[in-house]
Design an enzyme around this catalytic site. Sequence first.
Site, PDB file in Angstrom:
ATOM      1  N   ASP A  52       3.895  19.315  33.812  1.00  0.00           N
ATOM      2  CA  ASP A  52       2.659  19.858  33.248  1.00  0.00           C
ATOM      3  C   ASP A  52       2.853  21.343  33.052  1.00  0.00           C
ATOM      4  O   ASP A  52       3.421  22.025  33.916  1.00  0.00           O
ATOM      5  CB  ASP A  52       1.458  19.604  34.156  1.00  0.00           C
ATOM      6  CG  ASP A  52       0.176  20.175  33.554  1.00  0.00           C
ATOM      7  OD1 ASP A  52      -0.318  19.599  32.568  1.00  0.00           O
ATOM      8  OD2 ASP A  52      -0.307  21.218  34.051  1.00  0.00           O
ATOM      9  N   ASN A  83      -7.850 -15.313 -34.842  1.00  0.00           N
ATOM     10  CA  ASN A  83      -7.329 -13.963 -35.001  1.00  0.00           C
ATOM     11  C   ASN A  83      -6.556 -13.931 -36.313  1.00  0.00           C
ATOM     12  O   ASN A  83      -5.421 -14.440 -36.392  1.00  0.00           O
ATOM     13  CB  ASN A  83      -6.415 -13.586 -33.830  1.00  0.00           C
ATOM     14  CG  ASN A  83      -7.217 -13.168 -32.615  1.00  0.00           C
ATOM     15  OD1 ASN A  83      -8.079 -12.307 -32.702  1.00  0.00           O
ATOM     16  ND2 ASN A  83      -6.931 -13.788 -31.476  1.00  0.00           N
ATOM     17  N   GLU A 126      -7.770 -19.862 -31.556  1.00  0.00           N
ATOM     18  CA  GLU A 126      -7.803 -19.817 -30.093  1.00  0.00           C
ATOM     19  C   GLU A 126      -8.859 -20.746 -29.529  1.00  0.00           C
ATOM     20  O   GLU A 126      -9.959 -20.880 -30.083  1.00  0.00           O
ATOM     21  CB  GLU A 126      -8.046 -18.378 -29.627  1.00  0.00           C
ATOM     22  CG  GLU A 126      -7.016 -17.397 -30.178  1.00  0.00           C
ATOM     23  CD  GLU A 126      -6.952 -16.104 -29.392  1.00  0.00           C
ATOM     24  OE1 GLU A 126      -7.701 -15.955 -28.412  1.00  0.00           O
ATOM     25  OE2 GLU A 126      -6.137 -15.243 -29.767  1.00  0.00           O
ATOM     26  N   LYS A 156      12.221  22.669  36.431  1.00  0.00           N
ATOM     27  CA  LYS A 156      12.325  22.979  35.003  1.00  0.00           C
ATOM     28  C   LYS A 156      12.159  24.485  34.820  1.00  0.00           C
ATOM     29  O   LYS A 156      11.053  25.015  34.797  1.00  0.00           O
ATOM     30  CB  LYS A 156      11.259  22.214  34.211  1.00  0.00           C
ATOM     31  CG  LYS A 156      11.304  22.445  32.704  1.00  0.00           C
ATOM     32  CD  LYS A 156      10.327  21.521  31.983  1.00  0.00           C
ATOM     33  CE  LYS A 156      10.234  21.842  30.496  1.00  0.00           C
ATOM     34  NZ  LYS A 156      11.519  21.772  29.807  1.00  0.00           N
ATOM     35  N   GLU A 171     -12.209 -18.408 -31.329  1.00  0.00           N
ATOM     36  CA  GLU A 171     -12.068 -17.464 -32.421  1.00  0.00           C
ATOM     37  C   GLU A 171     -10.788 -17.730 -33.192  1.00  0.00           C
ATOM     38  O   GLU A 171      -9.893 -18.451 -32.728  1.00  0.00           O
ATOM     39  CB  GLU A 171     -12.046 -16.023 -31.907  1.00  0.00           C
ATOM     40  CG  GLU A 171     -10.876 -15.701 -31.002  1.00  0.00           C
ATOM     41  CD  GLU A 171     -10.946 -14.276 -30.444  1.00  0.00           C
ATOM     42  OE1 GLU A 171     -11.912 -13.574 -30.741  1.00  0.00           O
ATOM     43  OE2 GLU A 171     -10.019 -13.893 -29.714  1.00  0.00           O
ATOM     44  N   ASP A 215      17.022  19.458  23.987  1.00  0.00           N
ATOM     45  CA  ASP A 215      16.641  20.837  24.287  1.00  0.00           C
ATOM     46  C   ASP A 215      17.603  21.858  23.704  1.00  0.00           C
ATOM     47  O   ASP A 215      17.195  22.957  23.333  1.00  0.00           O
ATOM     48  CB  ASP A 215      16.531  21.033  25.807  1.00  0.00           C
ATOM     49  CG  ASP A 215      15.648  22.228  26.172  1.00  0.00           C
ATOM     50  OD1 ASP A 215      15.014  22.796  25.258  1.00  0.00           O
ATOM     51  OD2 ASP A 215      15.584  22.575  27.353  1.00  0.00           O
ATOM     52  N   ARG A 240       4.206  -8.637 -20.831  1.00  0.00           N
ATOM     53  CA  ARG A 240       3.878  -7.328 -21.382  1.00  0.00           C
ATOM     54  C   ARG A 240       4.009  -6.292 -20.268  1.00  0.00           C
ATOM     55  O   ARG A 240       3.276  -6.350 -19.276  1.00  0.00           O
ATOM     56  CB  ARG A 240       2.456  -7.309 -21.927  1.00  0.00           C
ATOM     57  CG  ARG A 240       2.147  -8.396 -22.938  1.00  0.00           C
ATOM     58  CD  ARG A 240       0.741  -8.224 -23.484  1.00  0.00           C
ATOM     59  NE  ARG A 240       0.341  -9.355 -24.320  1.00  0.00           N
ATOM     60  CZ  ARG A 240      -0.716  -9.343 -25.127  1.00  0.00           C
ATOM     61  NH1 ARG A 240      -1.473  -8.246 -25.191  1.00  0.00           N
ATOM     62  NH2 ARG A 240      -1.019 -10.401 -25.849  1.00  0.00           N
ATOM     63  N   HIS A 265      17.831  27.589  31.357  1.00  0.00           N
ATOM     64  CA  HIS A 265      18.295  28.105  30.059  1.00  0.00           C
ATOM     65  C   HIS A 265      19.213  29.292  30.326  1.00  0.00           C
ATOM     66  O   HIS A 265      19.043  30.015  31.302  1.00  0.00           O
ATOM     67  CB  HIS A 265      17.113  28.510  29.188  1.00  0.00           C
ATOM     68  CG  HIS A 265      16.329  27.342  28.669  1.00  0.00           C
ATOM     69  ND1 HIS A 265      16.376  26.922  27.362  1.00  0.00           N
ATOM     70  CD2 HIS A 265      15.469  26.495  29.301  1.00  0.00           C
ATOM     71  CE1 HIS A 265      15.588  25.862  27.208  1.00  0.00           C
ATOM     72  NE2 HIS A 265      15.026  25.592  28.376  1.00  0.00           N
ATOM     73  N   HIS A 312      17.166  22.165  35.887  1.00  0.00           N
ATOM     74  CA  HIS A 312      17.259  22.511  34.471  1.00  0.00           C
ATOM     75  C   HIS A 312      17.035  24.006  34.305  1.00  0.00           C
ATOM     76  O   HIS A 312      16.125  24.575  34.897  1.00  0.00           O
ATOM     77  CB  HIS A 312      16.178  21.738  33.696  1.00  0.00           C
ATOM     78  CG  HIS A 312      16.001  22.179  32.273  1.00  0.00           C
ATOM     79  ND1 HIS A 312      16.690  21.606  31.230  1.00  0.00           N
ATOM     80  CD2 HIS A 312      15.184  23.129  31.714  1.00  0.00           C
ATOM     81  CE1 HIS A 312      16.310  22.173  30.094  1.00  0.00           C
ATOM     82  NE2 HIS A 312      15.400  23.109  30.368  1.00  0.00           N
ATOM     83  N   GLU A 356       1.770 -11.689 -28.942  1.00  0.00           N
ATOM     84  CA  GLU A 356       2.586 -12.750 -28.361  1.00  0.00           C
ATOM     85  C   GLU A 356       3.268 -13.637 -29.387  1.00  0.00           C
ATOM     86  O   GLU A 356       3.790 -14.713 -29.047  1.00  0.00           O
ATOM     87  CB  GLU A 356       1.733 -13.610 -27.423  1.00  0.00           C
ATOM     88  CG  GLU A 356       0.568 -14.325 -28.075  1.00  0.00           C
ATOM     89  CD  GLU A 356      -0.711 -13.489 -28.117  1.00  0.00           C
ATOM     90  OE1 GLU A 356      -1.784 -14.090 -28.284  1.00  0.00           O
ATOM     91  OE2 GLU A 356      -0.629 -12.243 -27.972  1.00  0.00           O
ATOM     92  N   THR A 394       5.587  24.475  26.980  1.00  0.00           N
ATOM     93  CA  THR A 394       4.668  23.856  26.025  1.00  0.00           C
ATOM     94  C   THR A 394       3.699  22.912  26.739  1.00  0.00           C
ATOM     95  O   THR A 394       4.130  22.070  27.514  1.00  0.00           O
ATOM     96  CB  THR A 394       5.453  23.060  24.967  1.00  0.00           C
ATOM     97  OG1 THR A 394       6.448  23.910  24.381  1.00  0.00           O
ATOM     98  CG2 THR A 394       4.526  22.548  23.887  1.00  0.00           C
TER      99      THR A 394
END
Length: 1245
Positions: free
Chosen positions: A745, A366, A351, A808, A364, A639, A417, A840, A838, A372, A973
Site C-alpha cells: 500500500d 418495369n 413483377e 519495497k 408492376e 520494474d 450488389r 533502486h 527490492h 439484375e 504509486t
Amino acid sequence: MVCPLPSVSTKAQFETMAILRPTSLALLSALSLTASAFTPPLSIHHGPTTTALHVATDPTTSTTTLMTASPPPPPFSKIMAANRAEISVRIQRAVTELNIGSVAIYTEEDRYGQHRWGADESYLLSKEEGATPISAYLDIEQIIDIAKKSGVDAIHPGYGFLSESPKFAKACRDAGIEFVGPTVENLLTFSDKTSAREAAIAAGVPVVPGSEALRTKEEVEAFVDECGLPVIIKAAMGGGGKGMRVVRKREDLLPFWESASSEALASFGDGSVFIERFVERPRHIEVQIIGDGKGNVIHLWERDCSIQRRHQKVIEMAPAWSLPDSLRRELHEYAVKLTSGQNYLNAGTVEFLVDQENRPYFIEVNPRIQVEHTVTEEVTGIDIVKTQIRIAGGATFEEIGLIQSNILPRGVAIQCRVTTENPERDFAPDTGTISLYRHSAGAGIRMDGVGYTGLAITPYFDSMIVKYVAKGSSFSETVARMKRVLIECRIRGVKTNIPFLLNVLTHPEFESGIVTTAFIDENPQLKKVSESTWDFASDEQSDQRKVGAKERLIRYLANLAVNGHPAELGADPAKITKGHDKNLRKTLVIPSVTAAASAANGAKTSGMRQILLEKGPQGFAKAVREHKGLLLMDTTWRDAHQSLLATRMRTAEFVNCAEYTNMALSNAFSLEMWGGATFDVAMRFLHECPWVRLETLREKVPDVPFQMLLRGANAVGYTTYADNVVYKFCKQAQASGIDVFRVFDSLNYLDNLKLGVDAAGAAGGFVEGTMSYTGNVADPSKGKYNLEYYLKLADELVRMDVHSLAIKDMAGLLTPAATTLLVGALREEHPDIPIHVHTHDTPGAGVASMLAAAEAGADIVDVAIDAMSGLTSQPSMGALVSMLAGTEKDTGIDKKLIGPLNTYWENVRSLYLPFESGQLSGASDVYEHEIPGGQYTNLLYQSRQLGLTEKWPQIKQKYAEANIVLGDIPKVTPSSKVVGDLAQFMVSQNLNPQQVVDQAETLAFPESVIQYLRGEIGIPPGGFPEPLRSKVLASRGLEGLEGRPGATLSDYNFDEASKLLKEKFGAKYITDKDVLSYSLYPNVFTEWKDYEAVFGEVTKLPTDLFLNPMVEGDEVEFDLSPGRRVIIKLVSISQARDDGSRTVTFEVNGERWFMPVTDQSVIKDADIRRKASGPNEIGSPMPGVIVGLKVKEGDLVKEGDPLATLSAMKMETVIPATVSGVVKQISVNIGDKVEAEDILVEIEP
C-alpha cells in the site's frame, strides 16, 4: 402471342443441365461434322444475332475450317447512355461490341467516374446553383440538346432517372433520336403503376387490391378506411424501392405518405403514389420479357429477387429454380399475355408477389432494363442490352435469332450488389476515398462495376459500386463461387455490405433456396457484421474483424508518417528514427534454447515454479527458507523498463526472448513481469491487452514463477475500487498465470494492505506482505520511519498470514548500513518467513545494499539484466551472480547463459531510445528528495514536456518540500503521484510550502492532491497534515473519508458492465477479462478499443515500425501471421489540402493503396487560442488536455467553484473560478489541447 414453354421443373433437372451456352454446344457439334467438300450453312438461332456457320474442308490437306459470316451492320452511328456509373458503362460496352460510338453525360461530382472517361465522348451536365446533382440527370432539355449537338442518333436511358419517363421518350422522338426502350404509349401504360394495374386487370392477370394514383391525404385515408392495414405506399413512377413505405400503424400513414411522395418526386420528378394491400412474407419473382412492338413477346425466364432491404433488391438469382413448375409456367404466361396485349416494344420486366400459398399477384411492369438483367444474360446466353439496341434499330426477332423454344436456362446464376453502406446503421451510405479496390475474377464470374483505388465515394448518388454474378451448374456450386468472389474482392477505405452478403449466403434458410422478402427483417442479426464469423478455411477471411486487419495497420503507418506520435506517448521526437534499416531486426535475435543449453553442458533444473505448483504457497515458503544460496528475482520484464523507459516496452520484446529466459533463469525465484503501471500503460499507450501479455508469456515460460505488483486495495489502479473488483482481479490474475503477488500500500495503510493480502490469498497466490520503505532506519534523525515502525508493520503483516515479507525501497534509500540493520532485525523477529528485498540503484549503491541484505539474512533480492540495470532501475544481475559465484550465497544462475540475454537486451534498449529520460549517471541526492526510481525518470520527462527542463533541480527540491507539506509520507504509486503532482504545481506556480498552506482555499490543486487529502487512497502514517487538509476540504465543500476508502463502496456490477461493453463492441469480442479491465480503467479501456477499431491490432507490427515513422521510399516487410508476409513501401505523401487532409500512397505487396490522413499540425496551426488576460478570464495553468467541463454558458458560479478539469500527462487538475459571476463564454471543448495561459472560461461579475 404466348410461346410454348419447355418443361424444366425440378432442382435436380436444373443442376444437371450443362453450363455451356447453346451457341457453344452448336459450335462443338459443327466441329465434329464429317469433313466433306461442301457443307451447307448451319443457322443457329440463339443470342442477339443470327450467325451463319460454314464448315468446309480443304481436299489437299483434309483440314476442316470453321468460318462465320460478317456481323450485321451497326443499327446506329452514335448512342448516348443517358445515365451514370455502372449501367452507363454497361451500355457503352454493348455499344462498342456493336461497333457504335458511345457518348456519356456526367455532372461535376462524377467527373472522375469511369463512365465519363470510358466513353468515346463525354459531356458535362450543368445545373442551377444549389440544385442537386441528381437533378442534372433529370434535365430532359439539356440531355436532348447535348445529344443533338454531338450527333447522337439513339439514346439508351439505362435504369432509374428518366428510364421510365414518357416525356423523355417523346422528347427523343420529337428530336429525331431513337429511344432505346418501350414506346411512349408503353411507358404511359406501365411507368404509371396505377395504369399498369388496370392493364393487368384487363388482361386477366391477378393483382393485389390497390388504389389509383393518390394525391391528397383524404384519398389516402379513405383507401385505408376501406381496405385496412397493413398497406404499402409506392411511387406511381419509377422503382428501385424509392418512394416505398410499409404502413402497419395508422399514426404512420400520413407521415409515410408524405415522405414517400417527397422521395418519389426527388428520384423520378413525379411525386404521385398509390397504395396496395401489403402481402405478408411473399416471394418476389419477376419475368424478363422482350417485345417487338407488334404483339410478339418472348420471355427469358424468371428471376427470384426476394432478398431485399428497404424494398431494394440485394441478391437476385436466375432462374427461380425452387418454384413449382406449374407456378413458373403460370407466371410466364401472365407476363407474356399482359405485355403482348399492349404491343410492348423492347425489354421489360413483369413483377409478381407470390404469397405463402403460392398464389401470384401482379405488382408492376418495369419498362426498362433492370440492375439484375445480368443473371438472366448469364443463364440464357442472350445479351439483353445489345438486343435492346438492335430492336430499337428495327431488327425483328427472326433477324436477332430470338425463338422461344430455343431459350433455356443453363445452370444457375446469382448476383450480389456490392454497396458502400453500413449494414449496422440500417444500411446508411458511407462516403470517403477507396484506399484499395481489387476485383474478383475466375471461372463462372462476371463483374459489372465502376470502382477503382482512389475513387471518392460521394453522398449524392446510389451507393452501388459493383455487382458480381456467379454462375454454376447447380445452386450450391453457384453459392460457393459467390462466397469465393466476396472473400476475394477487396474494397477498403469505406464500409461495404460485403460481410452482410456473406451472412446471407451462409444462412441455412438461404441455402435452402426458398426465402421471402421478409428474410432480412426476420433475421436482424444478419446486419451485425462487425461480429460476423464464417466457416471458411481461410483464417483471415473467417472473421470480419480480421478481414480489414491489414487496412487498419496501414492506416496506422500512414497516420504515423504524417502526424508522428502523440505527445502523451512520451517519445522524444529528437530521438525518433525516420526510415527503417532492414538489418535492425537481425540484431534482436536470441540464441536458440537448444544451442544455449548445450553450451551450458545441459545444466537445467525443472525450475522453482514446479515446487510452488507441487507444494503450494506454504510449502514454497518453506523451500525458499531452506534454499542454499541467494535467490534472485529479475525485474527486467516490469520494474526495470518502467523505471528506465516509462513502461513503454511492448510484449513482442519479451516474447522474443521468453523461451530462452525460461531456460537461463530457471533457478530464479521469479520474474516480475506484470502489474503496477504495466497494466494501464499496455492499453493506454501500447494499445495492447495486458491479459494477452500475461497469458502469452506464461505459455512460453512454464518453469519460472511469475510475480506481479498489486497495489493493495488499489489493485493495479490509481484509485479505490469496490472489494469485489480486487478479489475478482486477483482470481483472474492467478488463473492467467501469476504465481506471486507482491502486495503493498502506498501509505502502508493496514486496512488497504489487508484487503490486497486477503484477495491474493483467496486466489491461491503466494502472497508477499510488503512494506513501502522511506526515510533511513540507520539515521535516528530522519523522523517517524525508524526501525520500530517497520518491525511493528512487519508484525501486522505476519498476522495477516502472508507467505513472505518484502521490503519495497522505491527510491534506493536503503544504504548498506540501513539494509543490514532492517533485514537483520526482521530475520531475528521472524526466523521462519522468507524475506525479499527490492531497491533502486538511483544513488549507485544498489549492489552493495543487496549484498548486505544477503549477509543479513534475506532470501531473495531483486536485480535486472545488466543492460536494463543501474540508474533508476535495479542493481545488476551479472554483478551479483559474479560476486557470489562459488560462495555459500551462490545464486545458481549460470553467467554463460545470461550473457546472450544481456546482448539481446542491449539491442532492444537501443530500439527504445526515444523513451530514455536522458539520465546519464546515478544521483546520490535521492537521499534528500526521495523520488522513487520510476517516477524520477517520469518527472524528468514531464518537466521537459511542460517546458520546465531548466527547472529540474528546482523540481527535485520542490518534491522534497511537497512531501513535507503532505505529511512526509511513503512515496510509491499512487502516493508518489500525489507528491509529484504537487511538486510540479508548486514549480509552475512558483509556490513555497508556506504559500501552499496559506492559499489552500483558492489554489487550483491537482485533483490527486485533493483526493489524497480527502482520504481516497487511505490514511498516511501519523495522520493528515493540518491545517492544509481542513482548508482544502472546507473551501470545496468536501468531507473527509473515515477508515478504508473502499469499505463503503457497493459491489461493482460486472453483469451490467458486460452488457454495456457487448452492446458497444460486440458480444463475441468481450471477455470476462475485458470487463475486468473496464472495471479498473473504464475510459482507458474504451479509448483503447476505439483506437483498435481505427488502427487495428498494432501488436502485429514490429517495434521499429510501431515506433518509427516511414518516409518516402521506405520499404519494409513483416509477417502478419505465420505464412503471411506483407511488403509495404511508402511511395509518397501529398501536400496538405485546405481541410488538412493528405493522401499517403503505399505499395502493399506491389499494389497501390491510397490512405487519407488528417494532418493535425495543419488543423492546430489554423486554430491558435488567445491568452487569458484580466481577473475575469480564467486561463490554463499549464499545457494539457481538457477532459471535463463542469459548467455551461449562463451558469452562476462562486469563487472557487470548479469550472473545468485539465489533464497534463497523468495529472488531473480542477480549474476553479477566480471570481464570482455568470459564465459568459466557454472557449474550449472536452478533448481540446491547450497551452499555458490559453483562455478557458470568461466570467462576467
